[in-house]
Design a protein around this motif. Structure first.
Motif: not given
Length: 154
Positions: A21-32
């Protein structure tokens, strides 16, 4: 051969990396996920119905007769119970006949009716024939798949 060995060692690492699983880059929230619309639903049309007023089946007790005895049925003629009135009517030669169905076997019905008839003052004349104070009664008992059927002619 060493190339094949390298490829065999590298292939699981490559597959493992593709499945992680790929993590969202730091500071960004995953898409809702988009919000679904809320829909109010009315109660079902039959939600207010009740079975409280419904008629409930009442089975006859072990000592009951299902059906109605004909008007004028003599009180001194006993009836084997449980039983259901199957047929009744006037006989062509005079008198009346009533037919009953019962779950009891024929031998039980014959023995019980003989005992009850004697207790009611009837006397056995011949097979199935009974007399009392100048009156005659005929009792016929036959087997059926569900027990027996008996006919009283008076």
């Amino acid at each position: 051969m060493s190339r094949a060995l390298c490829l065999a060692a590298f292939l699981p690492v490559l597959l493992l990396g593709a499945c992680t699983r790929r993590e969202a880059p730091a500071g960004e929230s995953p898409p809702k996920a988009p919000e679904l619309a809320t829909v109010d639903i009315a109660p079902a049309p039959d939600a207010a119905f009740s079975t409280a007023a419904d008629r409930v089946e009442r089975r006859p007790s072990a000592d009951a007769i299902a059906g109605a005895l004909p008007d004028g049925f003599p009180a001194d003629i006993p009836v084997h119970r449980p039983a259901s009135v199957v047929d009744f009517g006037a006989r062509p030669g005079g008198g009346y006949a009533v037919t009953f169905a019962t779950p009891s076997p024929p031998a039980t019905v014959s023995a019980a009716m003989a005992t009850k008839l004697r207790a009611a003052g009837w006397q056995a004349a011949s097979a199935g024939q009974w007399t009392k104070a100048g009156r005659k009664l005929r009792l016929v008992v036959e087997a059926t798949a569900a027990g027996s059927r008996y006919r009283i002619e008076f």
